[in-house]
Design a protein around this motif. Structure first.
Motif, PDB file in Angstrom:
ATOM      1  N   SER A 272      53.410 -14.819  73.514  1.00 55.72           N
ATOM      2  CA  SER A 272      52.090 -15.401  73.769  1.00 55.72           C
ATOM      3  C   SER A 272      52.172 -16.580  74.727  1.00 55.72           C
ATOM      4  O   SER A 272      51.216 -16.845  75.461  1.00 55.72           O
ATOM      5  N   LEU A 283      45.400 -12.088  75.589  1.00 58.95           N
ATOM      6  CA  LEU A 283      46.475 -11.773  74.644  1.00 58.95           C
ATOM      7  C   LEU A 283      46.053 -10.796  73.550  1.00 58.95           C
ATOM      8  O   LEU A 283      46.767  -9.825  73.279  1.00 58.95           O
ATOM      9  N   PRO A 284      44.900 -10.997  72.890  1.00 58.39           N
ATOM     10  CA  PRO A 284      44.507 -10.012  71.878  1.00 58.39           C
ATOM     11  C   PRO A 284      44.352  -8.602  72.455  1.00 58.39           C
ATOM     12  O   PRO A 284      44.748  -7.613  71.827  1.00 58.39           O
ATOM     13  N   VAL A 287      47.873  -7.036  72.986  1.00 55.77           N
ATOM     14  CA  VAL A 287      48.459  -6.540  71.737  1.00 55.77           C
ATOM     15  C   VAL A 287      47.777  -5.237  71.314  1.00 55.77           C
ATOM     16  O   VAL A 287      48.434  -4.255  70.944  1.00 55.77           O
ATOM     17  N   LEU A 299      55.717 -16.286  69.211  1.00 54.99           N
ATOM     18  CA  LEU A 299      54.462 -17.003  69.041  1.00 54.99           C
ATOM     19  C   LEU A 299      54.627 -18.462  69.449  1.00 54.99           C
ATOM     20  O   LEU A 299      55.357 -19.229  68.803  1.00 54.99           O
ATOM     21  N   VAL A 321      46.293 -20.670  74.395  1.00 57.69           N
ATOM     22  CA  VAL A 321      46.395 -19.412  73.662  1.00 57.69           C
ATOM     23  C   VAL A 321      45.502 -19.478  72.427  1.00 57.69           C
ATOM     24  O   VAL A 321      45.615 -20.406  71.620  1.00 57.69           O
ATOM     25  N   VAL A 326      45.051 -13.839  68.320  1.00 61.62           N
ATOM     26  CA  VAL A 326      46.269 -13.037  68.462  1.00 61.62           C
ATOM     27  C   VAL A 326      46.772 -12.585  67.100  1.00 61.62           C
ATOM     28  O   VAL A 326      47.083 -11.408  66.883  1.00 61.62           O
TER      29      VAL A 326
END
Length: 388
Positions: A272, A283-284, A287, A299, A321, A326
């Motif tokens: 991240s 980022l989400p 993933v 992380l 972030v 996340v």
């Protein structure tokens, strides 16, 4: 998520018993004493595993089996080195270690310009300062053709940075960039660094993508046979440096790598912090779209500065972030897959007694313990409210 901790082996100033006290259950480590390109002896792997288990922990992830520079540049004999890498994967799997994090960054692994950036609360953080990097590239390294990579404003900022620094400051910057940060595959003198950069002349992004694909065609079948999974780490920072191409910097890159081989073992470490340096990286979404190919999570949070090419390591739940978002996506993914994904708190501020103790740059005890505790609390809160 499987709470894990990066440990640099018996020479790490943070012992396995210290790690037990953090609450982590897994260890992320490698045989850092083995030269790049060799097959790791199974007995050495077994000895390290047993050492970890005797401390009441498990060896969750190998970070990393170094990918030799001759593989990345497709130099003569790279195939033999790739076969050695594949054989090491098999031996690790035979000892029960089946998640392998690796990177494909040319010449340098992760890069920073300052290992002790002072924060307002008195702690120190890792930092990448673009003018300092440019000053090194232009006026210390004096890389041929480097001027073409910078604007006039960039050059002037680099000149201002250099004018304000002592010879000792410049030496510290040089050592920080080329002497090798923790986990890096190589360290160099200035002349060796220039020679290594020269080896990549003529290798652009397309060629580096091809070199990665050629490597994967050798090692993925070995991983599949052994029941192991490979997890490539993003570029850090996620943009070209020193004229070198980068190919693991955004979702488009990740999808292209995913398409190189259909096996689930062709997977990813989602860092991240590294990916978070790029404002365009969601980022989400990353993933979610990588899904079952996400084998490992780093992380941490980075915070971009006024010049967004500069950044520093922030507290784990702060920075640029959205860590809660996340974590929510990762927990959802774990429920879908019916398994836990190993994670570790990546990097940390030197604070409190860390400031008086020797620690590996980026890997202090208390700074990472704070990060792990924050992440643990966030995960428990997410689980409570989403699955009461």
């Amino acid at each position: 998520m499987i709470e894990s901790w990066r440990w640099f082996g018996p020479e790490d100033p943070i012992s396995l018993q210290d790690v037990r006290q953090t609450g982590a259950v897994g260890i992320v480590t490698a045989l850092h004493d083995q030269p790049n390109g060799v097959v790791w002896p199974r007995e050495a792997i077994r000895t390290r595993r047993e050492m970890i288990e005797q401390a009441g922990l498990t060896w969750q992830v190998v970070e990393s089996i170094p990918v030799h520079e001759d593989i990345k540049s497709a130099a003569s004999g790279w195939e033999r080195l790739a076969q050695n890498w594949a054989e090491t994967v098999k031996l690790l799997a035979q000892e029960g270690v089946r998640t392998i994090c690796y990177n494909f960054m040319p010449v340098l692994d992760w890069t920073r310009t300052d290992l002790e950036c002072l924060l307002p609360d008195g702690a120190t953080a890792l930092r990448f300062e673009f003018p300092a990097y440019a000053a090194f590239d232009l006026f210390v390294l004096k890389r041929e053709g480097a001027i073409a990579d910078y604007t006039l404003e960039d050059v002037e900022a680099a000149e201002r940075w250099l004018a304000d620094k002592s010879d000792e400051d410049v030496k510290r910057l040089t050592d920080t960039i080329i002497a090798g940060l923790p986990g890096s595959e190589e360290s160099y003198t200035l002349d060796q660094f220039k020679e290594r950069l020269e080896a990549y002349k003529g290798i652009d992004r397309e060629q580096l993508f091809q070199n990665l694909q050629n490597f994967l065609e050798i090692v993925i079948p070995a991983a599949d046979e052994a029941g192991a999974v490979l997890a490539i780490h993003p570029d850090d920072p996620p943009r070209p440096i020193f004229g070198l191409p980068r190919i693991v910097s955004n979702l488009e890159d990740l999808h292209r790598i995913k398409a190189m081989h259909p096996s689930v073992s062709n997977g990813f470490t989602v860092c991240s912090g590294s990916l978070g340096v790029h404002a365009d990286n969601d980022l989400p979404k990353i993933v979610g779209e990588l899904g079952e190919r996400v084998h490992f999570m780093h992380l941490r949070a980075t915070r971009r500065e006024e010049d967004p090419r500069s950044f520093y390591e922030d507290n784990h739940l702060e920075g640029d972030v959205d860590m809660i978002a996340v974590l929510r996506v990762v927990r959802c993914l774990e429920r879908e897959l019916g398994k836990e994904i190993p994670m570790r708190p990546d990097h940390g501020h030197r604070r409190l007694h860390d400031l008086q103790e020797t620690s590996t740059p980026g890997y202090p005890a208390i700074g990472r313990l704070r990060g792990l505790a924050e992440l643990r609390g966030a995960i428990k809160a997410i689980d409570h409210f989403e699955n009461p």
